[in-house]
Design an enzyme around this catalytic site. Structure first.
Site: not given
Lengths: 245, 245
Positions: A53, A111
């Site tokens: 993103d 992540y």
């Protein structure tokens, strides 16, 4: 003859609209493709390990590109780093097998999400963590985080407009590490839905604030209902750490 | 009636010309004094714990100011943080004894210097470490760092134009910590000469590169000769960590 090159990239996503090329906004993919075009004088498409993103960072983002060039793979590291802006770095370039595709070949991704939790916001490294003032209950967050391990339908943590066919994913690691006023949520899975990590973190922070009890993580997961989960955490604290093949 | 307030500040020095007010360049002192003037509607001089060079960061910089205000000390944290830019944060404000002066009362200061050592530069946190490509011999650096502990004349590490009367300082801690490709040099002393930490780090890096043998640290120190020491490390990796009273 075209050969398949694998890249490992580190980037500071602060100034970019994510990985994937967009018509009007600057993205990492575009900048890397443009740099490769300058170096090789041919246009190459760079396939990324996944969308990140707008504003999200990466320490070891993996990408690949096919190119008809006489340049050796190792040369690309130096060539890219003298062409790319300082906030995108090529850490490695190697020849990859024909079958290798940065996204399709990936078996899992890791992540990390960084949170600074304290009475005052950070000045140093303020672009690399979400600042949460209210004191978080770390034990509650840790307990809730662990409930996500396993194969589940993650619809409750899926952002709107997600293009994926199924919402079932397998999470193999989901844990909270704490270092003074710094919280790091680390998650490994075989795939992630749109905004999934940020929605999980937003929910963990709600749990840390006592707005949701920790065991409700299970109920939220089973409900498949996005409205029961917490808000989407801001992109600033999210890092793609590793892609496994 | 004027009261004496003690501040603890964190700042990202990237965009500033150091702590001390300058006629033409933006400094931390100026920005903090201007913020206090907005809050209190009186002009206060903010006394800092010491000069920091252009581009140097601080995690716990200490300052004090005298002010005739009805505001309670605790109020200044919130007031300053809503007035200051994001790269300067007030972490604490307390009432201090009349005799307290941020610089003159200090008994010791701790600095850290961060180095990234690897084949490619960092993208993330690139404003907070000196990037050194050439592989550094950490053991040699560690050995040399420890030789600085004690009371010495640090003329060999003193920058030109230093206003201090004596170059003798006592260093109580001087050590290198390593975490993957990240090196942190930590030094504590009762005072530091101009560029002293950066000159020590430049010398340690020369030692790490094999340009100077580790035991030469002793000879350089005893020589009092700036030209025998290594170059001045860039400000980007330097952090003022703590001031003790």
């Amino acid at each position: 003859m075209k050969r398949n090159f694998k890249l490992i990239l580190e980037y500071d996503g602060t100034l970019y609209h994510g990985w994937q090329r967009q018509p009007h906004d600057l993205t990492i993919q575009e900048v890397v493709e443009d740099a490769l075009e300058k170096i090789t004088r041919t246009k190459c498409i760079v396939y990324g390990a996944g969308r990140t993103d707008s504003g999200v960072h990466a320490l070891n983002y993996v990408a690949n590109f096919w190119c008809d060039t006489h340049l050796e793979a190792g040369i690309f590291v130096k060539a890219l780093n003298s062409t790319l802006p300082n906030d995108i770095v090529c850490k490695e370039c190697t020849l990859a097998p024909e079958s290798f595709h940065a996204r399709k070949s990936a078996s899992s991704k890791i992540y990390e999400y960084h949170i600074t939790n304290g009475p005052t916001p950070p000045a140093v490294c303020r672009h690399y963590a979400w600042y949460v003032r209210r004191k978080l209950d770390q034990d509650a967050m840790r307990q809730a985080a662990e409930l996500l391990v396993g194969t589940h339908d993650f619809s409750a943590f899926e952002g709107a407009g997600s293009p994926k066919a199924t919402s079932v994913r397998t999470i193999t690691q989901s844990q909270l590490q704490v270092w003074e006023n710094h919280l790091i949520y680390r998650v490994e899975g075989n795939g992630f839905l749109r905004y999934m990590v940020r929605n999980i973190v937003g929910t963990l922070v709600y749990i840390g604030m006592g707005k949701i009890p920790p065991l409700a993580m299970q109920t939220i997961l089973e409900s498949g209902d996005r409205s029961q989960a917490g808000p989407t955490a801001p992109p600033i604290g999210l890092f793609m750490m590793l892609v496994k093949y």
